[in-house]
Design an enzyme around this catalytic site. Structure first.
Site, PDB file in Angstrom:
ATOM      1  N   ARG A 163       0.885  -1.181   0.000  1.00  0.00           N
ATOM      2  CA  ARG A 163       0.000   0.000   0.000  1.00  0.00           C
ATOM      3  C   ARG A 163       0.913   1.218   0.000  1.00  0.00           C
ATOM      4  O   ARG A 163       1.663   1.437   0.968  1.00  0.00           O
ATOM      5  CB  ARG A 163      -0.905  -0.018   1.232  1.00  0.00           C
ATOM      6  CG  ARG A 163      -1.621   1.303   1.455  1.00  0.00           C
ATOM      7  CD  ARG A 163      -2.720   1.223   2.480  1.00  0.00           C
ATOM      8  NE  ARG A 163      -3.861   0.503   1.953  1.00  0.00           N
ATOM      9  CZ  ARG A 163      -5.070   0.489   2.512  1.00  0.00           C
ATOM     10  NH1 ARG A 163      -5.278   1.155   3.623  1.00  0.00           N
ATOM     11  NH2 ARG A 163      -6.052  -0.191   1.971  1.00  0.00           N
TER      12      ARG A 163
ATOM     13  N   HIS B 112      -7.371   0.712  -6.349  1.00  0.00           N
ATOM     14  CA  HIS B 112      -7.593  -0.179  -5.200  1.00  0.00           C
ATOM     15  C   HIS B 112      -8.239  -1.477  -5.723  1.00  0.00           C
ATOM     16  O   HIS B 112      -9.413  -1.742  -5.479  1.00  0.00           O
ATOM     17  CB  HIS B 112      -8.495   0.515  -4.176  1.00  0.00           C
ATOM     18  CG  HIS B 112      -8.448  -0.076  -2.800  1.00  0.00           C
ATOM     19  ND1 HIS B 112      -7.687  -1.192  -2.481  1.00  0.00           N
ATOM     20  CD2 HIS B 112      -9.084   0.289  -1.642  1.00  0.00           C
ATOM     21  CE1 HIS B 112      -7.864  -1.470  -1.197  1.00  0.00           C
ATOM     22  NE2 HIS B 112      -8.698  -0.599  -0.668  1.00  0.00           N
TER      23      HIS B 112
ATOM     24  N   GLN C 132     -10.150  -4.073  -3.450  1.00  0.00           N
ATOM     25  CA  GLN C 132     -11.448  -3.563  -3.024  1.00  0.00           C
ATOM     26  C   GLN C 132     -12.493  -3.812  -4.099  1.00  0.00           C
ATOM     27  O   GLN C 132     -13.589  -4.310  -3.820  1.00  0.00           O
ATOM     28  CB  GLN C 132     -11.325  -2.056  -2.735  1.00  0.00           C
ATOM     29  CG  GLN C 132     -12.589  -1.448  -2.187  1.00  0.00           C
ATOM     30  CD  GLN C 132     -12.950  -2.010  -0.823  1.00  0.00           C
ATOM     31  OE1 GLN C 132     -12.119  -2.020   0.082  1.00  0.00           O
ATOM     32  NE2 GLN C 132     -14.169  -2.496  -0.667  1.00  0.00           N
TER      33      GLN C 132
ATOM     34  N   ASP D  36     -17.459   6.829  -1.098  1.00  0.00           N
ATOM     35  CA  ASP D  36     -16.195   6.719  -0.363  1.00  0.00           C
ATOM     36  C   ASP D  36     -15.923   8.089   0.257  1.00  0.00           C
ATOM     37  O   ASP D  36     -16.574   9.081  -0.090  1.00  0.00           O
ATOM     38  CB  ASP D  36     -15.077   6.294  -1.340  1.00  0.00           C
ATOM     39  CG  ASP D  36     -13.735   6.060  -0.642  1.00  0.00           C
ATOM     40  OD1 ASP D  36     -13.714   5.930   0.602  1.00  0.00           O
ATOM     41  OD2 ASP D  36     -12.700   6.010  -1.354  1.00  0.00           O
TER      42      ASP D  36
ATOM     43  N   CYS E  44     -16.379   1.261   0.746  1.00  0.00           N
ATOM     44  CA  CYS E  44     -15.164   0.465   1.011  1.00  0.00           C
ATOM     45  C   CYS E  44     -14.766   0.512   2.481  1.00  0.00           C
ATOM     46  O   CYS E  44     -14.076  -0.391   2.947  1.00  0.00           O
ATOM     47  CB  CYS E  44     -14.026   0.957   0.140  1.00  0.00           C
ATOM     48  SG  CYS E  44     -13.646   2.704   0.376  1.00  0.00           S
TER      49      CYS E  44
ATOM     50  N   ARG F 239     -13.466  -8.991   1.403  1.00  0.00           N
ATOM     51  CA  ARG F 239     -12.061  -8.669   1.122  1.00  0.00           C
ATOM     52  C   ARG F 239     -11.197  -9.883   1.432  1.00  0.00           C
ATOM     53  O   ARG F 239     -10.319 -10.254   0.658  1.00  0.00           O
ATOM     54  CB  ARG F 239     -11.593  -7.481   1.993  1.00  0.00           C
ATOM     55  CG  ARG F 239     -12.122  -6.128   1.601  1.00  0.00           C
ATOM     56  CD  ARG F 239     -11.521  -5.636   0.300  1.00  0.00           C
ATOM     57  NE  ARG F 239     -10.060  -5.593   0.317  1.00  0.00           N
ATOM     58  CZ  ARG F 239      -9.328  -4.592   0.814  1.00  0.00           C
ATOM     59  NH1 ARG F 239      -9.921  -3.515   1.296  1.00  0.00           N
ATOM     60  NH2 ARG F 239      -8.004  -4.629   0.789  1.00  0.00           N
TER      61      ARG F 239
HETATM   62  N1   CP Z   1     -11.193  -0.549   2.489  1.00  0.00           N
HETATM   63  C1   CP Z   1      -9.910  -0.564   2.922  1.00  0.00           C
HETATM   64  O1   CP Z   1      -8.971  -0.760   2.150  1.00  0.00           O
HETATM   65  O2   CP Z   1      -9.785  -0.384   4.262  1.00  0.00           O
HETATM   66  P1   CP Z   1      -8.432  -0.168   5.082  1.00  0.00           P
HETATM   67  O3   CP Z   1      -7.895   1.182   4.706  1.00  0.00           O
HETATM   68  O4   CP Z   1      -8.843  -0.269   6.514  1.00  0.00           O
HETATM   69  O5   CP Z   1      -7.455  -1.248   4.687  1.00  0.00           O
HETATM   70  N1  NVA Z   2     -10.109   6.499  -1.045  1.00  0.00           N
HETATM   71  C1  NVA Z   2      -9.721   6.049   0.269  1.00  0.00           C
HETATM   72  C2  NVA Z   2      -9.906   4.565   0.388  1.00  0.00           C
HETATM   73  C3  NVA Z   2      -9.530   3.975   1.708  1.00  0.00           C
HETATM   74  C4  NVA Z   2      -9.705   2.488   1.748  1.00  0.00           C
HETATM   75  C5  NVA Z   2      -8.298   6.443   0.544  1.00  0.00           C
HETATM   76  O1  NVA Z   2      -7.453   6.308  -0.362  1.00  0.00           O
HETATM   77  O2  NVA Z   2      -8.006   6.903   1.650  1.00  0.00           O
END
Ligand code: CP
Ligand code: NVA
Length: 309
Positions: free
Chosen positions: A102, A129, A132, A224, A264, A292
């Site tokens: 990430r 993502h 997701q 989101d 998400c 997930r």
């Molecule tokens: N939806 C998602 O990726 O959640 P986290 O940021 O908690 O991993």
């Molecule tokens: N769009 C959000 C998704 C988190 C899972 C972010 O990038 O923070």
């Protein structure tokens, strides 16, 4: 031969996607069958941003498959002190069997996959993502069965999550309508990719400034956060810009009566979604979060466990 990676959902062929969903359903219904399939295998989990779902679902998923996940915070890795992505990728390839990452810059995950000799899974970048989106469409398949001809409405910020949803919608035969305030549209690069996929699949993609138009006739309404990780400084300005974009009961009532609500997570009740919708009877947010883990276990079995799709 280079290992397969998952950087975008576009890396999967339609046949692989069907196979992955079929494997996910088996993993979910018969977890015992896959208990030791990744015995002795390790997955490095690199996090440059916070996470609840991604970290825990990958770590617990690896454990359930007989392997282990290694949490590596970006702050503690030498990466945080200037070691290159290329050296990190090559070193980790000597120790572990897969990398989940990430990151902020999307290119960092692309580069990890370029220099690693093991599979790399994108666990969210500023651009995409994919894990997701896989869980989201698997959840919709559980609810509706065949998704062909149905419409997904996304109301909110044109971010990483909607980019992956837009690319994936045509892959499952769904139309997608995206409503954002002016100036917060999805990145044209990903809109173009999604449009190309939609033309090929014969599905529709609509980008609009009107949440009601987007939601009309939709089987699923998705939102989101308005400020993603890394955009904390813009949070206040975004609160103003997104006025009128909250998914509330009134907006949900414009969708089909059987429509479900997806997010998400994490979510902010009272900002992008009302508490009534997030916790209401149409909400599938916790099934989505659970999925997930199932979809990622299937992904790990395919990429690291020799399971064919
Ligand atoms: N939806 C998602 O990726 O959640 P986290 O940021 O908690 O991993
Ligand atoms: N769009 C959000 C998704 C988190 C899972 C972010 O990038 O923070």
């Amino acid at each position: 031969m280079k290992a397969r990676s998952l950087i975008s959902v576009a890396d999967l062929t339609p046949e692989e996607l069907r196979g992955l969903f079929a494997l996910t359903a088996r993993v979910k219904s018969e977890p015992e069958r896959y208990r030791s399939r990744l015995s002795g295998k390790s997955l490095a989990l690199i996090f440059q941003k916070s996470s609840t779902r991604t970290r825990v679902s990958f770590e617990a998923g690896m454990f359930q498959l007989g392997g282990q996940g290694l949490f590596l915070s970006g702050r503690d890795l030498q990466l945080g002190r200037g070691e290159t992505i290329s050296d990190t990728a090559q070193v980790l390839s000597r120790y572990v069997d897969g990398i989940m990452a990430r990151t902020f810059a999307h290119q960092d995950v692309v580069d990890l996959a370029e220099y690693a000799s093991i599979p790399v899974i994108n666990g969210l970048t500023d651009d995409l993502h994919p894990c997701q989106a896989l869980a989201d469409f698997f959840t919709l398949k559980e609810v509706f069965g065949d998704l062909m001809g149905r419409k997904l409405a996304y109301v909110g910020d044109g971010n990483n999550v909607v980019h992956s949803l837009m690319i994936m919608a045509p892959m499952v035969g769904m139309d997608i309508a995206v409503a954002t305030p002016q100036g917060y549209e999805p990145d044209p690069v990903y809109v173009e990719k999604a449009r190309a996929g939609a033309v090929e699949a014969g599905t529709k993609i609509e980008i609009t400034g009107d949440p009601t138009a987007a939601v009309s006739g939709a089987s699923a309404v998705y939102t989101d956060v308005w400020a993603s990780m890394g955009q904390e400084d813009e949070a206040e300005q975004r609160l103003k810009a997104f006025a009128g974009f909250m998914v509330d009961a009134d907006l949900m009532s414009q969708a089909l009566p059987e429509a479900v609500f997806l997010h998400c997570l994490p979510c902010h009740r009272g900002e992008e979604v009302s508490a009534e919708v997030a916790d209401g009877s149409q909400s599938r947010i916790f099934d989505e979060a659970e999925n997930r883990m199932h979809v990622q276990k299937a992904l790990l079995l395919w990429l690291m466990g020799g399971e064919s799709l």
